[in-house]
Design an enzyme around this catalytic site. Sequence first.
Site, PDB file in Angstrom:
ATOM      1  N   LYS A  84       0.814  -1.211   0.000  1.00 17.24           N
ATOM      2  CA  LYS A  84       0.000   0.000   0.000  1.00 17.24           C
ATOM      3  C   LYS A  84       0.855   1.271   0.000  1.00 17.24           C
ATOM      4  O   LYS A  84       0.514   2.260  -0.659  1.00 17.24           O
ATOM      5  CB  LYS A  84      -0.942   0.000   1.206  1.00 17.24           C
ATOM      6  CG  LYS A  84      -2.039  -1.045   1.110  1.00 17.24           C
ATOM      7  CD  LYS A  84      -2.976  -0.985   2.300  1.00 17.24           C
ATOM      8  CE  LYS A  84      -4.097  -2.002   2.149  1.00 17.24           C
ATOM      9  NZ  LYS A  84      -5.041  -1.977   3.287  1.00 17.24           N
ATOM     10  N   CYS A 169      -4.784  13.033  26.358  1.00 15.25           N
ATOM     11  CA  CYS A 169      -4.287  12.157  25.295  1.00 15.25           C
ATOM     12  C   CYS A 169      -5.303  11.048  25.033  1.00 15.25           C
ATOM     13  O   CYS A 169      -6.336  10.959  25.704  1.00 15.25           O
ATOM     14  CB  CYS A 169      -2.931  11.572  25.660  1.00 15.25           C
ATOM     15  SG  CYS A 169      -2.984  10.251  26.915  1.00 15.25           S
ATOM     16  N   CYS A 183     -13.429  -3.617  10.738  1.00 21.10           N
ATOM     17  CA  CYS A 183     -14.082  -3.446   9.442  1.00 21.10           C
ATOM     18  C   CYS A 183     -14.268  -4.772   8.721  1.00 21.10           C
ATOM     19  O   CYS A 183     -15.161  -4.915   7.885  1.00 21.10           O
ATOM     20  CB  CYS A 183     -13.259  -2.489   8.568  1.00 21.10           C
ATOM     21  SG  CYS A 183     -13.230  -0.797   9.172  1.00 21.10           S
TER      22      CYS A 183
END
Length: 337
Positions: A84, A169, A183
């Site tokens: 990628k 944070c 996902c």
Amino acid sequence: MDKMFERYSRQMLFAPIGQDGQARLQKSKVLIVGMGALGTAVANHLVRAGVGVVKFADRDFVELSNLQRQMLFDEDDVRKILPKAIAAERKLKKINRDIEIEGLVIDVTVENINRLLDGIDLVIDGTDNFATRFLLNDAAFKKEIPFIYGGVVGSRGMSALFIPNKTACLRCFIEHEASSETCDTVGVISPIVDMIASYEATEALKYLIGAPQLRNTLITIDLWQNRTFELKVNHAKRNCPTCQKGEYPALKGNHDDVVTTLCGRDSIQIKGKQNVSLEDWASRLERIGKVKKTPFLLQVTLPEGERLVLFPDGRALVQGTNDVVRAKTLYARYIGL
């Protein structure tokens, strides 16, 4: 100046940026970790905006299922099985050759994170797992570099800008690294990716030019259910090990200690962080492939060809590979690091 105005004229005509803001962008250096859906969208925005140095790191390669939401990739990248980072670098250099663009095919770890952050003005989250996010959070806060968090799953997304010595944070809001949804188990729709990436990119532009309108909330959006929720990031959690106590737990030890190559078996063992219910995971993974479950383990053949074996103590075997990086990628994809 004429060439700069020609390329960035519409952006420079936007009063909050102008000529001075554009000049600041061209002197800025950004690191994006993860070049999946969020990473590609953010990188596309920042490269087109003229950020002077855009670096990104990713350990994965392009697959057909990526094309639904990862905007810089195409079928030719899938056919070539391009990493990628390489595919993204090639695309982005066709968009803007006046800036420095560098794609790194690496797994971001404790061992290399400090080197990656050297000289960087801002680090942006494009990852798909909380182990890496906490590593970025801790390393960025230790080096006093702002960190933009972003995450999406299903139709939901979250984003926030965390600034050392000014805001809380990530650990102040999300305590556990394990995630029950990814996902690849519950899916994701592309519009939420675009939405969260736009929040990340916009906050990046505002921070890099020194704009005063920085958003001071952790925003959560569900596009499908038409819901938006915000939490202030001004106040840190008491005794936070990162931003309050300066312990930076993600920087201690070697994260690869949880990964073991099983000699002669073409398998990688990954130790989970907590016990799991085989019943629950069987129902989740049945959407991915054929599942076999016994009282002692669960086995599923993944779409990529490897086989995943999950045990009640959270331990998993990724069978069919002796590549540690690939095994970690598949584990994060279907179980979540």
